[in-house]
Design an enzyme around this catalytic site. Structure first.
Site, PDB file in Angstrom:
ATOM      1  N   ASP A  99     -95.171  32.492 -82.552  1.00  0.00           N
ATOM      2  CA  ASP A  99     -95.252  33.828 -83.513  1.00  0.00           C
ATOM      3  C   ASP A  99     -94.701  34.872 -82.390  1.00  0.00           C
ATOM      4  O   ASP A  99     -95.510  35.671 -82.146  1.00  0.00           O
ATOM      5  CB  ASP A  99     -96.723  34.096 -83.801  1.00  0.00           C
ATOM      6  CG  ASP A  99     -97.097  32.992 -84.979  1.00  0.00           C
ATOM      7  OD1 ASP A  99     -96.264  32.480 -85.651  1.00  0.00           O
ATOM      8  OD2 ASP A  99     -98.360  32.510 -85.269  1.00  0.00           O
ATOM      9  N   LYS A 115     -94.657  25.373 -83.058  1.00  0.00           N
ATOM     10  CA  LYS A 115     -94.544  25.526 -84.752  1.00  0.00           C
ATOM     11  C   LYS A 115     -93.821  26.838 -84.581  1.00  0.00           C
ATOM     12  O   LYS A 115     -94.059  28.064 -84.299  1.00  0.00           O
ATOM     13  CB  LYS A 115     -96.108  26.101 -85.146  1.00  0.00           C
ATOM     14  CG  LYS A 115     -96.097  26.352 -86.549  1.00  0.00           C
ATOM     15  CD  LYS A 115     -97.317  26.931 -87.096  1.00  0.00           C
ATOM     16  CE  LYS A 115     -97.194  28.437 -87.107  1.00  0.00           C
ATOM     17  NZ  LYS A 115     -97.528  29.069 -88.263  1.00  0.00           N
ATOM     18  N   ASP A 127     -93.145  25.860 -90.348  1.00  0.00           N
ATOM     19  CA  ASP A 127     -94.044  26.403 -91.016  1.00  0.00           C
ATOM     20  C   ASP A 127     -93.446  27.535 -92.103  1.00  0.00           C
ATOM     21  O   ASP A 127     -93.882  28.789 -91.886  1.00  0.00           O
ATOM     22  CB  ASP A 127     -95.371  26.880 -90.473  1.00  0.00           C
ATOM     23  CG  ASP A 127     -96.629  27.186 -91.105  1.00  0.00           C
ATOM     24  OD1 ASP A 127     -96.564  26.805 -92.310  1.00  0.00           O
ATOM     25  OD2 ASP A 127     -97.451  28.025 -90.685  1.00  0.00           O
ATOM     26  N   LEU A 128     -92.749  26.957 -93.208  1.00  0.00           N
ATOM     27  CA  LEU A 128     -92.240  27.848 -94.044  1.00  0.00           C
ATOM     28  C   LEU A 128     -92.978  28.054 -95.218  1.00  0.00           C
ATOM     29  O   LEU A 128     -92.648  28.924 -95.953  1.00  0.00           O
ATOM     30  CB  LEU A 128     -90.676  27.480 -94.379  1.00  0.00           C
ATOM     31  CG  LEU A 128     -89.696  27.425 -93.268  1.00  0.00           C
ATOM     32  CD1 LEU A 128     -88.191  27.033 -93.488  1.00  0.00           C
ATOM     33  CD2 LEU A 128     -89.762  28.764 -92.317  1.00  0.00           C
ATOM     34  N   LYS A 129     -93.922  27.397 -95.406  1.00  0.00           N
ATOM     35  CA  LYS A 129     -94.937  27.351 -96.657  1.00  0.00           C
ATOM     36  C   LYS A 129     -94.258  27.435 -98.032  1.00  0.00           C
ATOM     37  O   LYS A 129     -94.264  28.665 -98.724  1.00  0.00           O
ATOM     38  CB  LYS A 129     -96.011  28.430 -96.411  1.00  0.00           C
ATOM     39  CG  LYS A 129     -96.775  28.325 -95.266  1.00  0.00           C
ATOM     40  CD  LYS A 129     -97.793  29.519 -95.277  1.00  0.00           C
ATOM     41  CE  LYS A 129     -98.758  29.047 -94.137  1.00  0.00           C
ATOM     42  NZ  LYS A 129     -98.226  29.489 -92.698  1.00  0.00           N
ATOM     43  N   LEU A 130     -93.354  26.544 -98.276  1.00  0.00           N
ATOM     44  CA  LEU A 130     -92.637  26.673 -99.567  1.00  0.00           C
ATOM     45  C   LEU A 130     -93.513  26.781-100.859  1.00  0.00           C
ATOM     46  O   LEU A 130     -94.620  26.259-100.517  1.00  0.00           O
ATOM     47  CB  LEU A 130     -91.665  25.452 -99.608  1.00  0.00           C
ATOM     48  CG  LEU A 130     -90.958  24.924 -98.532  1.00  0.00           C
ATOM     49  CD1 LEU A 130     -90.012  23.657 -99.187  1.00  0.00           C
ATOM     50  CD2 LEU A 130     -89.818  26.255 -98.313  1.00  0.00           C
ATOM     51  N   ASP A 150     -92.434  27.600-104.895  1.00  0.00           N
ATOM     52  CA  ASP A 150     -91.564  27.989-105.829  1.00  0.00           C
ATOM     53  C   ASP A 150     -91.783  27.030-107.015  1.00  0.00           C
ATOM     54  O   ASP A 150     -92.472  25.857-106.922  1.00  0.00           O
ATOM     55  CB  ASP A 150     -90.507  28.234-105.365  1.00  0.00           C
ATOM     56  CG  ASP A 150     -89.554  29.432-105.912  1.00  0.00           C
ATOM     57  OD1 ASP A 150     -89.484  29.345-107.117  1.00  0.00           O
ATOM     58  OD2 ASP A 150     -89.217  30.241-105.234  1.00  0.00           O
ATOM     59  N   ILE A 151     -90.563  27.122-108.168  1.00  0.00           N
ATOM     60  CA  ILE A 151     -90.619  25.855-108.896  1.00  0.00           C
ATOM     61  C   ILE A 151     -90.217  24.848-108.622  1.00  0.00           C
ATOM     62  O   ILE A 151     -89.496  24.708-107.627  1.00  0.00           O
ATOM     63  CB  ILE A 151     -89.813  26.430-110.154  1.00  0.00           C
ATOM     64  CG1 ILE A 151     -88.419  26.965-109.896  1.00  0.00           C
ATOM     65  CG2 ILE A 151     -90.407  27.636-110.822  1.00  0.00           C
ATOM     66  CD1 ILE A 151     -87.473  26.975-111.029  1.00  0.00           C
ATOM     67  N   PRO A 152     -90.438  23.628-109.047  1.00  0.00           N
ATOM     68  CA  PRO A 152     -90.094  22.167-108.518  1.00  0.00           C
ATOM     69  C   PRO A 152     -88.736  21.966-108.162  1.00  0.00           C
ATOM     70  O   PRO A 152     -88.458  21.771-107.033  1.00  0.00           O
ATOM     71  CB  PRO A 152     -90.426  21.174-109.856  1.00  0.00           C
ATOM     72  CG  PRO A 152     -91.682  21.896-110.314  1.00  0.00           C
ATOM     73  CD  PRO A 152     -91.355  23.430-110.169  1.00  0.00           C
ATOM     74  N   THR A 180    -106.275  30.002 -93.697  1.00  0.00           N
ATOM     75  CA  THR A 180    -107.338  30.115 -93.082  1.00  0.00           C
ATOM     76  C   THR A 180    -107.992  31.413 -92.910  1.00  0.00           C
ATOM     77  O   THR A 180    -109.155  31.749 -92.394  1.00  0.00           O
ATOM     78  CB  THR A 180    -107.331  29.525 -91.747  1.00  0.00           C
ATOM     79  OG1 THR A 180    -106.436  29.833 -90.880  1.00  0.00           O
ATOM     80  CG2 THR A 180    -107.438  27.935 -91.653  1.00  0.00           C
ATOM     81  N   GLN A 226    -108.673  35.526 -88.787  1.00  0.00           N
ATOM     82  CA  GLN A 226    -109.146  34.063 -88.940  1.00  0.00           C
ATOM     83  C   GLN A 226    -110.655  34.027 -89.545  1.00  0.00           C
ATOM     84  O   GLN A 226    -111.377  34.265 -88.826  1.00  0.00           O
ATOM     85  CB  GLN A 226    -109.048  32.877 -87.814  1.00  0.00           C
ATOM     86  CG  GLN A 226    -107.576  32.676 -87.368  1.00  0.00           C
ATOM     87  CD  GLN A 226    -106.742  32.010 -88.361  1.00  0.00           C
ATOM     88  OE1 GLN A 226    -107.289  31.655 -89.413  1.00  0.00           O
ATOM     89  NE2 GLN A 226    -105.598  31.816 -88.117  1.00  0.00           N
ATOM     90  N   ARG A 279    -102.444  33.136 -80.925  1.00  0.00           N
ATOM     91  CA  ARG A 279    -103.008  34.321 -80.275  1.00  0.00           C
ATOM     92  C   ARG A 279    -103.635  33.903 -79.089  1.00  0.00           C
ATOM     93  O   ARG A 279    -103.537  34.527 -78.126  1.00  0.00           O
ATOM     94  CB  ARG A 279    -103.481  35.263 -81.161  1.00  0.00           C
ATOM     95  CG  ARG A 279    -102.404  35.770 -81.989  1.00  0.00           C
ATOM     96  CD  ARG A 279    -102.868  36.793 -83.082  1.00  0.00           C
ATOM     97  NE  ARG A 279    -103.560  35.914 -84.391  1.00  0.00           N
ATOM     98  CZ  ARG A 279    -104.204  36.056 -85.500  1.00  0.00           C
ATOM     99  NH1 ARG A 279    -104.398  37.378 -85.781  1.00  0.00           N
ATOM    100  NH2 ARG A 279    -104.610  35.252 -86.198  1.00  0.00           N
TER     101      ARG A 279
HETATM  102  O1  C5P Z   1    -102.878  33.181 -83.784  1.00  0.00           O
HETATM  103  P1  C5P Z   1    -103.596  31.978 -84.580  1.00  0.00           P
HETATM  104  O2  C5P Z   1    -104.120  31.107 -83.733  1.00  0.00           O
HETATM  105  O3  C5P Z   1    -104.569  32.572 -85.544  1.00  0.00           O
HETATM  106  O4  C5P Z   1    -102.469  31.421 -85.317  1.00  0.00           O
HETATM  107  C1  C5P Z   1    -102.497  30.412 -86.275  1.00  0.00           C
HETATM  108  C2  C5P Z   1    -101.181  30.038 -86.815  1.00  0.00           C
HETATM  109  O5  C5P Z   1    -101.487  29.204 -88.006  1.00  0.00           O
HETATM  110  C3  C5P Z   1    -100.481  31.323 -87.531  1.00  0.00           C
HETATM  111  O6  C5P Z   1     -99.069  30.969 -87.233  1.00  0.00           O
HETATM  112  C4  C5P Z   1    -100.523  31.146 -88.936  1.00  0.00           C
HETATM  113  O7  C5P Z   1     -99.556  31.431 -89.667  1.00  0.00           O
HETATM  114  C5  C5P Z   1    -100.723  29.522 -89.236  1.00  0.00           C
HETATM  115  N1  C5P Z   1    -101.650  29.286 -90.327  1.00  0.00           N
HETATM  116  C6  C5P Z   1    -102.886  29.675 -90.439  1.00  0.00           C
HETATM  117  N2  C5P Z   1    -103.651  29.041 -91.409  1.00  0.00           N
HETATM  118  C7  C5P Z   1    -102.939  28.193 -92.533  1.00  0.00           C
HETATM  119  C8  C5P Z   1    -101.787  27.891 -92.098  1.00  0.00           C
HETATM  120  C9  C5P Z   1    -101.273  28.353 -91.048  1.00  0.00           C
HETATM  121  O8  C5P Z   1    -103.455  30.532 -89.800  1.00  0.00           O
HETATM  122  N3  C5P Z   1    -103.696  27.880 -93.549  1.00  0.00           N
END
Ligand code: C5P
Length: 234
Positions: free
Chosen positions: A17, A38, A65-68, A70-72, A122, A193, A214
Protein backbone atom coordinates in the site's frame (compact mmCIF):
# COMPACT_ATOMS: atom_id res chain seq x y z
CA UNK A 1 2.66 -23.78 14.02
CA UNK A 2 4.75 -23.92 10.79
CA UNK A 3 7.90 -25.99 10.05
CA UNK A 4 10.11 -23.10 8.98
CA UNK A 5 10.19 -19.33 8.52
CA UNK A 6 10.12 -19.92 4.72
CA UNK A 7 6.88 -21.89 5.11
CA UNK A 8 5.38 -19.00 7.09
CA UNK A 9 6.58 -16.43 4.56
CA UNK A 10 4.71 -18.22 1.75
CA UNK A 11 1.46 -17.68 3.71
CA UNK A 12 1.93 -14.01 4.54
CA UNK A 13 0.83 -11.55 1.89
CA UNK A 14 2.27 -8.10 2.49
CA UNK A 15 0.06 -5.22 1.30
CA UNK A 16 2.13 -2.99 -0.99
CA UNK A 17 0.00 0.00 0.00
CA UNK A 18 2.29 2.72 -1.35
CA UNK A 19 1.53 5.70 -3.61
CA UNK A 20 3.60 5.01 -6.72
CA UNK A 21 5.91 2.68 -8.66
CA UNK A 22 9.12 4.26 -7.37
CA UNK A 23 8.20 3.74 -3.72
CA UNK A 24 6.90 0.24 -4.56
CA UNK A 25 10.24 -0.81 -6.11
CA UNK A 26 12.17 0.60 -3.15
CA UNK A 27 9.86 -1.27 -0.75
CA UNK A 28 10.22 -4.59 -2.61
CA UNK A 29 14.02 -4.22 -2.51
CA UNK A 30 13.97 -3.42 1.20
CA UNK A 31 11.99 -6.60 1.93
CA UNK A 32 13.57 -9.36 -0.20
CA UNK A 33 12.26 -12.02 2.21
CA UNK A 34 8.64 -11.23 1.28
CA UNK A 35 7.42 -13.78 -1.29
CA UNK A 36 3.81 -12.74 -1.74
CA UNK A 37 2.73 -9.12 -2.36
CA UNK A 38 -0.71 -7.56 -2.50
CA UNK A 39 -1.20 -4.81 -5.09
CA UNK A 40 -4.27 -2.74 -4.28
CA UNK A 41 -6.21 0.04 -5.92
CA UNK A 42 -3.92 2.91 -4.93
CA UNK A 43 -0.75 1.45 -6.43
CA UNK A 44 -2.44 -0.15 -9.44
CA UNK A 45 -4.14 3.16 -10.35
CA UNK A 46 -0.85 5.03 -9.92
CA UNK A 47 1.51 2.64 -11.68
CA UNK A 48 -0.68 0.58 -14.01
CA UNK A 49 0.15 -3.07 -14.73
CA UNK A 50 3.91 -2.45 -14.88
CA UNK A 51 4.12 -3.14 -11.13
CA UNK A 52 2.92 -6.69 -11.86
CA UNK A 53 5.83 -7.21 -14.32
CA UNK A 54 8.28 -5.88 -11.73
CA UNK A 55 7.02 -8.40 -9.16
CA UNK A 56 6.93 -11.30 -11.63
CA UNK A 57 10.47 -10.57 -12.82
CA UNK A 58 11.55 -11.09 -9.23
CA UNK A 59 9.66 -14.36 -8.90
CA UNK A 60 7.09 -12.97 -6.45
CA UNK A 61 3.50 -14.16 -6.10
CA UNK A 62 0.81 -11.52 -6.58
CA UNK A 63 -2.56 -10.83 -4.99
CA UNK A 64 -4.26 -8.23 -7.19
CA UNK A 65 -6.82 -6.68 -4.87
CA UNK A 66 -8.98 -4.67 -7.28
CA UNK A 67 -12.26 -5.67 -5.57
CA UNK A 68 -14.36 -5.76 -8.75
CA UNK A 69 -17.99 -4.71 -8.21
CA UNK A 70 -20.23 -4.10 -11.23
CA UNK A 71 -22.86 -5.71 -13.46
CA UNK A 72 -22.10 -9.28 -14.65
CA UNK A 73 -21.08 -8.26 -18.17
CA UNK A 74 -18.63 -5.66 -16.88
CA UNK A 75 -16.99 -7.79 -14.18
CA UNK A 76 -16.54 -10.62 -16.69
CA UNK A 77 -14.97 -8.24 -19.21
CA UNK A 78 -12.64 -6.86 -16.52
CA UNK A 79 -11.65 -10.38 -15.43
CA UNK A 80 -10.90 -11.28 -19.08
CA UNK A 81 -8.71 -8.17 -19.37
CA UNK A 82 -6.85 -9.07 -16.16
CA UNK A 83 -6.33 -12.79 -16.98
CA UNK A 84 -3.21 -12.22 -19.16
CA UNK A 85 -1.42 -10.53 -16.23
CA UNK A 86 -1.11 -14.02 -14.69
CA UNK A 87 -1.60 -12.91 -11.09
CA UNK A 88 -2.22 -15.57 -8.42
CA UNK A 89 -5.31 -14.07 -6.78
CA UNK A 90 -7.85 -11.47 -7.97
CA UNK A 91 -10.64 -10.11 -5.77
CA UNK A 92 -14.31 -9.39 -6.49
CA UNK A 93 -16.98 -8.19 -4.02
CA UNK A 94 -19.43 -11.01 -3.28
CA UNK A 95 -22.14 -8.30 -3.09
CA UNK A 96 -21.79 -8.28 -6.90
CA UNK A 97 -24.26 -11.19 -6.70
CA UNK A 98 -24.24 -14.78 -7.94
CA UNK A 99 -24.60 -13.97 -11.66
CA UNK A 100 -21.64 -11.58 -11.62
CA UNK A 101 -19.49 -13.95 -9.58
CA UNK A 102 -20.22 -16.80 -11.99
CA UNK A 103 -19.49 -14.79 -15.15
CA UNK A 104 -16.23 -13.45 -13.68
CA UNK A 105 -15.21 -16.98 -12.67
CA UNK A 106 -16.06 -18.28 -16.15
CA UNK A 107 -13.93 -15.51 -17.70
CA UNK A 108 -10.92 -16.85 -15.76
CA UNK A 109 -11.54 -20.49 -16.60
CA UNK A 110 -8.49 -20.91 -18.83
CA UNK A 111 -6.18 -18.84 -16.63
CA UNK A 112 -4.14 -19.69 -13.54
CA UNK A 113 -5.64 -16.74 -11.63
CA UNK A 114 -7.82 -17.74 -8.68
CA UNK A 115 -10.87 -15.56 -8.06
CA UNK A 116 -11.43 -14.60 -4.41
CA UNK A 117 -14.63 -13.07 -3.02
CA UNK A 118 -14.48 -10.13 -0.61
CA UNK A 119 -17.25 -10.87 1.89
CA UNK A 120 -17.26 -7.71 4.00
CA UNK A 121 -14.50 -5.17 4.53
CA UNK A 122 -12.76 -5.75 7.83
CA UNK A 123 -13.24 -2.05 8.68
CA UNK A 124 -16.99 -2.66 8.97
CA UNK A 125 -18.42 -3.73 12.30
CA UNK A 126 -21.91 -4.89 13.27
CA UNK A 127 -23.32 -1.42 13.94
CA UNK A 128 -22.08 -0.10 10.56
CA UNK A 129 -23.53 -3.17 8.83
CA UNK A 130 -26.92 -2.87 10.49
CA UNK A 131 -27.36 0.88 11.00
CA UNK A 132 -25.56 2.43 8.01
CA UNK A 133 -25.85 -0.31 5.41
CA UNK A 134 -29.27 -1.39 6.73
CA UNK A 135 -28.48 -5.09 6.50
CA UNK A 136 -30.51 -6.71 9.30
CA UNK A 137 -28.19 -9.67 9.90
CA UNK A 138 -25.55 -10.23 12.51
CA UNK A 139 -22.10 -9.91 11.03
CA UNK A 140 -20.99 -13.58 11.12
CA UNK A 141 -24.26 -14.64 9.47
CA UNK A 142 -23.79 -12.05 6.70
CA UNK A 143 -20.20 -13.20 6.08
CA UNK A 144 -21.33 -16.82 6.01
CA UNK A 145 -24.05 -15.99 3.42
CA UNK A 146 -21.43 -14.21 1.27
CA UNK A 147 -19.05 -17.18 1.62
CA UNK A 148 -21.83 -19.53 0.51
CA UNK A 149 -22.44 -17.33 -2.54
CA UNK A 150 -18.73 -17.35 -3.46
CA UNK A 151 -18.61 -21.13 -3.02
CA UNK A 152 -21.74 -21.65 -5.11
CA UNK A 153 -20.25 -19.52 -7.91
CA UNK A 154 -17.14 -21.71 -7.98
CA UNK A 155 -14.67 -19.15 -6.59
CA UNK A 156 -11.43 -20.38 -4.99
CA UNK A 157 -12.05 -18.72 -1.64
CA UNK A 158 -12.90 -15.55 0.21
CA UNK A 159 -11.40 -12.60 2.01
CA UNK A 160 -12.81 -12.47 5.53
CA UNK A 161 -11.80 -11.37 8.99
CA UNK A 162 -9.87 -14.02 10.92
CA UNK A 163 -12.78 -14.02 13.35
CA UNK A 164 -15.00 -15.55 10.66
CA UNK A 165 -12.43 -17.96 9.18
CA UNK A 166 -13.25 -20.86 11.52
CA UNK A 167 -16.90 -21.03 10.55
CA UNK A 168 -16.08 -20.85 6.84
CA UNK A 169 -13.41 -23.55 7.13
CA UNK A 170 -15.80 -25.80 9.03
CA UNK A 171 -18.48 -25.28 6.39
CA UNK A 172 -16.46 -25.57 3.17
CA UNK A 173 -13.25 -27.34 4.18
CA UNK A 174 -9.54 -26.63 3.82
CA UNK A 175 -9.56 -26.23 0.01
CA UNK A 176 -11.81 -23.16 -0.01
CA UNK A 177 -9.29 -20.43 0.85
CA UNK A 178 -9.71 -17.99 3.75
CA UNK A 179 -7.52 -14.93 3.13
CA UNK A 180 -7.53 -12.73 6.21
CA UNK A 181 -6.61 -9.04 6.56
CA UNK A 182 -7.16 -7.17 9.81
CA UNK A 183 -4.05 -8.67 11.40
CA UNK A 184 -2.40 -6.86 14.28
CA UNK A 185 0.68 -8.30 16.01
CA UNK A 186 0.65 -7.58 19.76
CA UNK A 187 1.61 -3.98 20.48
CA UNK A 188 0.66 -2.50 17.08
CA UNK A 189 -2.12 0.04 16.44
CA UNK A 190 -5.53 -1.21 15.25
CA UNK A 191 -5.99 1.80 12.91
CA UNK A 192 -9.28 1.46 10.99
CA UNK A 193 -9.47 -2.33 11.38
CA UNK A 194 -12.54 -3.17 13.47
CA UNK A 195 -12.17 -6.96 13.61
CA UNK A 196 -8.49 -7.76 14.09
CA UNK A 197 -6.54 -10.72 15.56
CA UNK A 198 -2.84 -11.50 16.06
CA UNK A 199 -1.07 -13.61 13.35
CA UNK A 200 -0.99 -16.62 15.66
CA UNK A 201 -4.65 -16.37 16.59
CA UNK A 202 -5.61 -15.84 12.93
CA UNK A 203 -3.90 -19.03 11.72
CA UNK A 204 -5.24 -20.92 14.74
CA UNK A 205 -8.73 -19.69 13.81
CA UNK A 206 -8.42 -21.17 10.31
CA UNK A 207 -6.87 -18.53 8.03
CA UNK A 208 -5.13 -19.94 4.91
CA UNK A 209 -3.21 -16.71 4.22
CA UNK A 210 -2.78 -13.46 6.15
CA UNK A 211 -2.72 -10.00 4.55
CA UNK A 212 -0.64 -7.56 6.58
CA UNK A 213 0.05 -3.95 5.64
CA UNK A 214 0.72 -1.15 8.10
CA UNK A 215 2.17 -3.28 10.93
CA UNK A 216 5.03 -4.12 8.53
CA UNK A 217 5.36 -1.15 6.15
CA UNK A 218 4.94 1.50 8.84
CA UNK A 219 7.22 -0.19 11.36
CA UNK A 220 10.49 1.58 12.19
CA UNK A 221 12.26 -1.43 10.63
CA UNK A 222 9.89 -3.20 8.18
CA UNK A 223 12.25 -6.16 7.53
CA UNK A 224 12.61 -6.78 11.27
CA UNK A 225 8.84 -6.53 11.73
CA UNK A 226 8.26 -9.11 8.97
CA UNK A 227 10.93 -11.46 10.38
CA UNK A 228 9.50 -11.12 13.88
CA UNK A 229 6.02 -12.11 12.64
CA UNK A 230 7.49 -15.14 10.81
CA UNK A 231 9.50 -16.16 13.88
CA UNK A 232 6.43 -15.94 16.10
CA UNK A 233 4.70 -18.55 13.93
CA UNK A 234 7.37 -21.27 13.75
O1 C5P B 1 -2.60 -2.02 6.90
P1 C5P B 1 -3.48 -3.21 7.08
O2 C5P B 1 -2.77 -4.41 7.67
O3 C5P B 1 -4.77 -2.89 7.78
O4 C5P B 1 -3.84 -3.62 5.58
C1 C5P B 1 -4.84 -4.52 5.25
C2 C5P B 1 -4.93 -4.61 3.78
O5 C5P B 1 -5.97 -5.54 3.46
C3 C5P B 1 -5.30 -3.30 3.08
O6 C5P B 1 -4.57 -3.26 1.86
C4 C5P B 1 -6.79 -3.42 2.80
O7 C5P B 1 -7.17 -2.80 1.58
C5 C5P B 1 -6.97 -4.92 2.66
N1 C5P B 1 -8.30 -5.45 2.94
C6 C5P B 1 -8.95 -5.30 4.16
N2 C5P B 1 -10.21 -5.84 4.34
C7 C5P B 1 -10.79 -6.53 3.34
C8 C5P B 1 -10.12 -6.69 2.11
C9 C5P B 1 -8.86 -6.14 1.96
O8 C5P B 1 -8.41 -4.71 5.09
N3 C5P B 1 -11.97 -7.09 3.54
Amino acid sequence: MFDSQEAVASKIIVALDVPNLEVAIATIHRLPQVQFWKVGLELFCASGPIILDVLKDQGKRIFLDLKLHDIPNTVAAAARAIAPYGVDFLTIHTATGLAGLKTAQAALEDSTTQLIGVTLLTSIDTSTLQQELQIPLDLPTYVECMADLAHEAGLSGIVCSPQEAARVKQRWGEEFLRICPGIRPLGTAAGDQARSLTPNAAFAAGASYLVIGRPILQAADPAAAFDEICRSLV
